[in-house]
Design a protein around this motif. Structure first.
Motif, short mmCIF file in Angstrom:
data_model
loop_
_atom_site.label_atom_id
_atom_site.label_comp_id
_atom_site.label_asym_id
_atom_site.label_seq_id
_atom_site.Cartn_x
_atom_site.Cartn_y
_atom_site.Cartn_z
N SER A 12 -10.50 -43.34 24.38
CA SER A 12 -9.47 -43.60 25.40
C SER A 12 -8.50 -42.43 25.51
N ALA A 13 -8.07 -41.93 24.37
CA ALA A 13 -7.14 -40.79 24.37
C ALA A 13 -7.79 -39.57 25.02
N ALA A 14 -9.06 -39.34 24.73
CA ALA A 14 -9.75 -38.18 25.29
C ALA A 14 -9.91 -38.31 26.81
N VAL A 15 -10.24 -39.49 27.29
CA VAL A 15 -10.41 -39.70 28.73
C VAL A 15 -9.08 -39.54 29.47
N ILE A 16 -8.01 -40.07 28.90
CA ILE A 16 -6.69 -39.91 29.51
C ILE A 16 -6.31 -38.44 29.56
N THR A 17 -6.55 -37.74 28.47
CA THR A 17 -6.21 -36.31 28.41
C THR A 17 -6.98 -35.51 29.45
N VAL A 18 -8.28 -35.73 29.55
CA VAL A 18 -9.08 -34.95 30.51
C VAL A 18 -8.68 -35.28 31.95
N SER A 19 -8.17 -36.47 32.19
CA SER A 19 -7.72 -36.82 33.54
C SER A 19 -6.56 -35.93 33.99
N PHE A 20 -5.71 -35.56 33.05
CA PHE A 20 -4.57 -34.70 33.37
C PHE A 20 -4.92 -33.22 33.34
N ILE A 21 -5.86 -32.83 32.49
CA ILE A 21 -6.21 -31.42 32.31
C ILE A 21 -7.24 -30.94 33.33
N HIS A 22 -8.04 -31.84 33.88
CA HIS A 22 -9.15 -31.46 34.75
C HIS A 22 -8.74 -30.59 35.95
N PRO A 23 -7.64 -30.86 36.65
CA PRO A 23 -7.28 -29.98 37.76
C PRO A 23 -7.08 -28.52 37.32
N ILE A 24 -6.53 -28.31 36.15
CA ILE A 24 -6.36 -26.95 35.64
C ILE A 24 -7.73 -26.32 35.41
N ASP A 25 -8.65 -27.10 34.89
CA ASP A 25 -10.01 -26.60 34.64
C ASP A 25 -10.73 -26.26 35.94
N VAL A 26 -10.52 -27.06 36.97
CA VAL A 26 -11.12 -26.79 38.28
C VAL A 26 -10.62 -25.45 38.80
N VAL A 27 -9.33 -25.21 38.72
CA VAL A 27 -8.75 -23.95 39.19
C VAL A 27 -9.30 -22.78 38.38
N LYS A 28 -9.32 -22.93 37.06
CA LYS A 28 -9.84 -21.88 36.18
C LYS A 28 -11.28 -21.53 36.52
N THR A 29 -12.10 -22.53 36.72
CA THR A 29 -13.51 -22.30 37.02
C THR A 29 -13.68 -21.59 38.36
N ARG A 30 -12.93 -22.02 39.35
CA ARG A 30 -13.04 -21.36 40.67
C ARG A 30 -12.60 -19.91 40.59
N ILE A 31 -11.56 -19.63 39.84
CA ILE A 31 -11.10 -18.25 39.67
C ILE A 31 -12.15 -17.42 38.95
N GLN A 32 -12.83 -18.01 37.98
CA GLN A 32 -13.84 -17.28 37.21
C GLN A 32 -15.08 -16.95 38.03
N VAL A 33 -15.48 -17.83 38.93
CA VAL A 33 -16.75 -17.64 39.63
C VAL A 33 -16.62 -17.03 41.02
N SER A 34 -15.40 -16.94 41.54
CA SER A 34 -15.24 -16.45 42.91
C SER A 34 -14.20 -15.33 42.98
N PRO A 35 -14.62 -14.15 43.44
CA PRO A 35 -13.64 -13.07 43.62
C PRO A 35 -12.54 -13.43 44.61
N GLU A 36 -12.88 -14.26 45.59
CA GLU A 36 -11.89 -14.69 46.58
C GLU A 36 -10.76 -15.47 45.90
N TYR A 37 -11.12 -16.42 45.07
CA TYR A 37 -10.11 -17.21 44.36
C TYR A 37 -9.41 -16.37 43.30
N ALA A 38 -10.13 -15.46 42.68
CA ALA A 38 -9.53 -14.59 41.66
C ALA A 38 -8.40 -13.76 42.26
#
Length: 90
Positions: A12-38
């Motif tokens: 439960s704690a892990a699922v709650i945590t990932v719910s809040f952290i996931h948007p940051i991970d989405v941004v990080k991943t897009r920056i890593q894979v796309s020069p446009e976002y970078a």
């Protein structure tokens, strides 16, 4: 707490945590894979994603992250204390 309760609390704690952290991970991943976002940086990436895809785009793929955390992290954290006791590491 019992073993199943420890596993449930850890999951439960892990699922709650990932719910809040996931948007940051989405941004990080897009920056890593796309020069446009970078080139846009974090703030620009958030603005572009939310502006073009909507706010829910920040949680794309969260189901897979929930599944991973609910299985892997719940067992890893939930079994930590019982394993410590079983191996005499207390």
């Amino acid at each position: 707490p019992g073993l199943m309760q420890q596993i449930g609390m850890a999951g439960s704690a892990a699922v709650i945590t990932v719910s809040f952290i996931h948007p940051i991970d989405v941004v990080k991943t897009r920056i890593q894979v796309s020069p446009e976002y970078a080139a846009l940086g974090m703030g620009g990436t958030v603005k572009k994603v939310v502006g073009t895809e909507g706010v829910l785009a920040m949680w794309k793929g969260v189901n897979a992250a929930w599944l991973r955390e609910a299985s892997y992290t719940s067992l890893r954290l939930g079994l930590y204390e019982p394993c410590k006791i079983a191996f005499g590491c207390t």
